[in-house]
Scaffold this motif. Sequence first.
Motif, PDB file in Angstrom:
ATOM      1  N   SER A  84      27.906  26.071  32.466  1.00 35.99           N
ATOM      2  CA  SER A  84      28.228  25.336  33.688  1.00 35.99           C
ATOM      3  C   SER A  84      29.371  25.969  34.471  1.00 35.99           C
ATOM      4  CB  SER A  84      28.558  23.875  33.359  1.00 35.99           C
ATOM      5  OG  SER A  84      29.733  23.784  32.574  1.00 35.99           O
ATOM      6  N   GLU A  85      30.451  26.373  33.807  1.00 36.45           N
ATOM      7  CA  GLU A  85      31.590  26.943  34.526  1.00 36.45           C
ATOM      8  C   GLU A  85      31.241  28.275  35.175  1.00 36.45           C
ATOM      9  OE1 GLU A  85      35.425  26.909  32.574  1.00 36.45           O
ATOM     10  OE2 GLU A  85      34.823  25.186  31.355  1.00 36.45           O
ATOM     11  N   ASN A  86      30.555  29.134  34.433  1.00 33.81           N
ATOM     12  CA  ASN A  86      30.183  30.427  35.014  1.00 33.81           C
ATOM     13  C   ASN A  86      29.178  30.271  36.149  1.00 33.81           C
ATOM     14  OD1 ASN A  86      31.702  32.477  33.525  1.00 33.81           O
ATOM     15  ND2 ASN A  86      30.587  31.766  31.735  1.00 33.81           N
ATOM     16  N   THR A  87      28.274  29.321  36.008  1.00 34.49           N
ATOM     17  CA  THR A  87      27.297  29.085  37.071  1.00 34.49           C
ATOM     18  C   THR A  87      27.988  28.619  38.350  1.00 34.49           C
ATOM     19  OG1 THR A  87      25.526  28.557  35.507  1.00 34.49           O
ATOM     20  CG2 THR A  87      25.281  27.726  37.748  1.00 34.49           C
ATOM     21  N   ARG A  88      28.925  27.688  38.217  1.00 37.97           N
ATOM     22  CA  ARG A  88      29.627  27.185  39.399  1.00 37.97           C
ATOM     23  C   ARG A  88      30.450  28.284  40.069  1.00 37.97           C
ATOM     24  NH1 ARG A  88      32.990  22.404  37.423  1.00 37.97           N
ATOM     25  NH2 ARG A  88      32.353  23.031  35.327  1.00 37.97           N
ATOM     26  N   MET A  89      31.151  29.081  39.280  1.00 41.34           N
ATOM     27  CA  MET A  89      31.921  30.198  39.852  1.00 41.34           C
ATOM     28  C   MET A  89      31.019  31.100  40.689  1.00 41.34           C
ATOM     29  SD  MET A  89      34.329  31.564  36.749  1.00 41.34           S
ATOM     30  CE  MET A  89      35.035  30.436  35.553  1.00 41.34           C
ATOM     31  N   GLN A  90      29.895  31.454  40.135  1.00 41.63           N
ATOM     32  CA  GLN A  90      28.995  32.407  40.786  1.00 41.63           C
ATOM     33  C   GLN A  90      28.382  31.829  42.057  1.00 41.63           C
ATOM     34  OE1 GLN A  90      28.087  34.156  36.355  1.00 41.63           O
ATOM     35  NE2 GLN A  90      26.396  33.318  37.510  1.00 41.63           N
ATOM     36  N   LEU A  91      27.938  30.593  41.986  1.00 36.32           N
ATOM     37  CA  LEU A  91      27.372  29.954  43.174  1.00 36.32           C
ATOM     38  C   LEU A  91      28.386  29.917  44.308  1.00 36.32           C
ATOM     39  CD1 LEU A  91      25.445  26.954  41.555  1.00 36.32           C
ATOM     40  CD2 LEU A  91      24.403  28.831  42.846  1.00 36.32           C
ATOM     41  N   ASN A  92      29.616  29.535  43.975  1.00 36.16           N
ATOM     42  CA  ASN A  92      30.662  29.430  44.993  1.00 36.16           C
ATOM     43  C   ASN A  92      31.004  30.782  45.599  1.00 36.16           C
ATOM     44  OD1 ASN A  92      30.782  26.677  44.475  1.00 36.16           O
ATOM     45  ND2 ASN A  92      32.521  26.858  43.079  1.00 36.16           N
ATOM     46  N   LEU A  93      31.127  31.796  44.772  1.00 36.71           N
ATOM     47  CA  LEU A  93      31.516  33.120  45.265  1.00 36.71           C
ATOM     48  C   LEU A  93      30.419  33.766  46.107  1.00 36.71           C
ATOM     49  CD1 LEU A  93      33.433  34.574  42.202  1.00 36.71           C
ATOM     50  CD2 LEU A  93      34.356  34.220  44.498  1.00 36.71           C
ATOM     51  N   PHE A  94      29.200  33.712  45.634  1.00 40.61           N
ATOM     52  CA  PHE A  94      28.110  34.322  46.408  1.00 40.61           C
ATOM     53  C   PHE A  94      27.928  33.621  47.754  1.00 40.61           C
ATOM     54  CE2 PHE A  94      26.763  36.389  42.448  1.00 40.61           C
ATOM     55  CZ  PHE A  94      26.362  37.624  42.931  1.00 40.61           C
ATOM     56  N   GLU A  95      28.039  32.295  47.748  1.00 41.35           N
ATOM     57  CA  GLU A  95      27.906  31.548  48.997  1.00 41.35           C
ATOM     58  C   GLU A  95      29.011  31.940  49.980  1.00 41.35           C
ATOM     59  OE1 GLU A  95      28.191  26.909  50.530  1.00 41.35           O
ATOM     60  OE2 GLU A  95      27.518  27.312  48.485  1.00 41.35           O
ATOM     61  N   ALA A  96      30.245  32.068  49.477  1.00 39.94           N
ATOM     62  CA  ALA A  96      31.366  32.424  50.352  1.00 39.94           C
ATOM     63  C   ALA A  96      31.245  33.865  50.845  1.00 39.94           C
ATOM     64  CB  ALA A  96      32.683  32.231  49.611  1.00 39.94           C
ATOM     65  N   CYS A  97      30.813  34.762  49.986  1.00 41.32           N
ATOM     66  CA  CYS A  97      30.627  36.162  50.404  1.00 41.32           C
ATOM     67  C   CYS A  97      29.617  36.258  51.540  1.00 41.32           C
ATOM     68  CB  CYS A  97      30.166  37.011  49.223  1.00 41.32           C
ATOM     69  SG  CYS A  97      31.437  37.343  47.993  1.00 41.32           S
ATOM     70  N   HIS A  98      28.551  35.485  51.425  1.00 41.09           N
ATOM     71  CA  HIS A  98      27.537  35.476  52.488  1.00 41.09           C
ATOM     72  C   HIS A  98      28.081  34.847  53.769  1.00 41.09           C
ATOM     73  CE1 HIS A  98      23.910  34.854  54.747  1.00 41.09           C
ATOM     74  NE2 HIS A  98      23.951  33.547  54.573  1.00 41.09           N
ATOM     75  N   LYS A  99      28.725  33.698  53.630  1.00 37.39           N
ATOM     76  CA  LYS A  99      29.212  32.959  54.798  1.00 37.39           C
ATOM     77  C   LYS A  99      30.239  33.772  55.580  1.00 37.39           C
ATOM     78  CE  LYS A  99      31.523  28.605  56.071  1.00 37.39           C
ATOM     79  NZ  LYS A  99      32.050  27.311  55.562  1.00 37.39           N
ATOM     80  N   TYR A 100      31.124  34.481  54.861  1.00 36.15           N
ATOM     81  CA  TYR A 100      32.202  35.209  55.526  1.00 36.15           C
ATOM     82  C   TYR A 100      31.912  36.710  55.642  1.00 36.15           C
ATOM     83  CZ  TYR A 100      34.618  30.788  55.287  1.00 36.15           C
ATOM     84  OH  TYR A 100      34.962  29.457  55.443  1.00 36.15           O
ATOM     85  N   GLU A 101      30.676  37.081  55.377  1.00 39.66           N
ATOM     86  CA  GLU A 101      30.130  38.411  55.696  1.00 39.66           C
ATOM     87  C   GLU A 101      30.948  39.564  55.091  1.00 39.66           C
ATOM     88  OE1 GLU A 101      29.894  38.331  59.981  1.00 39.66           O
ATOM     89  OE2 GLU A 101      27.959  37.298  59.924  1.00 39.66           O
ATOM     90  N   THR A 102      31.091  39.528  53.779  1.00 39.36           N
ATOM     91  CA  THR A 102      31.748  40.643  53.101  1.00 39.36           C
ATOM     92  C   THR A 102      30.894  41.907  53.235  1.00 39.36           C
ATOM     93  OG1 THR A 102      30.702  40.008  51.008  1.00 39.36           O
ATOM     94  CG2 THR A 102      32.926  39.178  51.435  1.00 39.36           C
ATOM     95  N   LYS A 103      31.547  43.064  53.113  1.00 38.39           N
ATOM     96  CA  LYS A 103      30.851  44.335  53.307  1.00 38.39           C
ATOM     97  C   LYS A 103      30.088  44.786  52.068  1.00 38.39           C
ATOM     98  CE  LYS A 103      34.243  45.941  56.704  1.00 38.39           C
ATOM     99  NZ  LYS A 103      35.317  46.948  57.002  1.00 38.39           N
ATOM    100  N   LYS A 104      30.661  44.531  50.902  1.00 40.23           N
ATOM    101  CA  LYS A 104      30.032  44.932  49.642  1.00 40.23           C
ATOM    102  C   LYS A 104      30.751  44.216  48.515  1.00 40.23           C
ATOM    103  CE  LYS A 104      28.443  49.149  47.266  1.00 40.23           C
ATOM    104  NZ  LYS A 104      28.505  50.645  47.267  1.00 40.23           N
ATOM    105  N   ASN A 105      30.004  43.858  47.477  1.00 40.04           N
ATOM    106  CA  ASN A 105      30.579  43.117  46.360  1.00 40.04           C
ATOM    107  C   ASN A 105      30.177  43.746  45.038  1.00 40.04           C
ATOM    108  OD1 ASN A 105      31.285  40.997  48.350  1.00 40.04           O
ATOM    109  ND2 ASN A 105      29.081  40.569  48.286  1.00 40.04           N
TER     110      ASN A 105
END
Length: 316
Positions: A84-105
């Motif tokens: 559960s903790e790792n899943t939540r971390m990943q969902l939050n980070l990927f969503e934020a990377c997409h929303k704020y248009e990171t160049k590469k992750n």
Amino acid sequence: MIFGEESSVLLTGSTGMVGTAVKRQLNNCLDIKLLTPPKQELDLCDRQQVDAYFEQHRPDYVLMIGAKVGGIIANKTDPVGFLSENTRMQLNLFEACHKYETKKNLFLGSSCIYPRDCPQPMKEEYLLNGALEPTNEGYALAKIMGLKLAKYYYEQHGMLTVCPMPCNIYGTNDHFDLERSHVLSALVRRFVDATDENSHSVTLWGTGVAKREFIHVDDVAKALLFLMEKHTSPDIINLGNGRDISIRDLAMLISQKVNYHGEICWDTTKPDGMPRKCLDVSNMTTMGFKPSISLEDGITRTISEYRQLKKEGKIR
């Protein structure tokens, strides 16, 4: 150049073993702004906190190193937390990377994603070709979800995240808590302590026949930055040296290095975990990267580091 001039780079998990090694490498990059928020500042499991942090700092690149990690005991006793903790971390980070248009992750995976009875050495295409190892299934499922998020975000939105899959990592800044530590660090502690205390025997979990592949964390850090510069696909890529060792032979090697002369006993009522984990690293080798720290040298370093921490009273 790995990152553009004056780029903002977010490094999660910056206080952990891999995170601190990456930070040591990035300290040479004077032209970037390195963001290393502690958990008190950025709880990756809190979606609102993650979104607010990204809105304020607008990172250009994100290195997703932070995760809930642990050895076989920790995974067996808290599968809910690992999933559960790792899943939540990943969902939050990927969503934020997409929303704020990171160049590469970069999303750091683990070789435990491969099936328990996977053909050896394990090729990237063997993912999801069989059942997972039960003792770390929760952690593995979370990591697999992260890999799929990377793939889907790239296919659906064009957001690139590279996904290295390292073998067992050990080395500087690893922890030696026997309830949470990984096998190599746990063995170093057990044998150093047994030598110091003149113990006649040391009892270890399992049969000792399981095999593992190891890579020093400094090599991992170099490889991750190498991939950020060179790799242009979200497809997973194995990271290791392509050679494994049985836990029994590893225990013998460490015991010899610390001059332990007592008996090594094996508690066969305890699990071995996955029978063998040896990666096919031909794709990484073809790209031009090979680890530089041998297992023997890395063990010597780890023994020295543990002894120093123990001397300073930093080991409980």
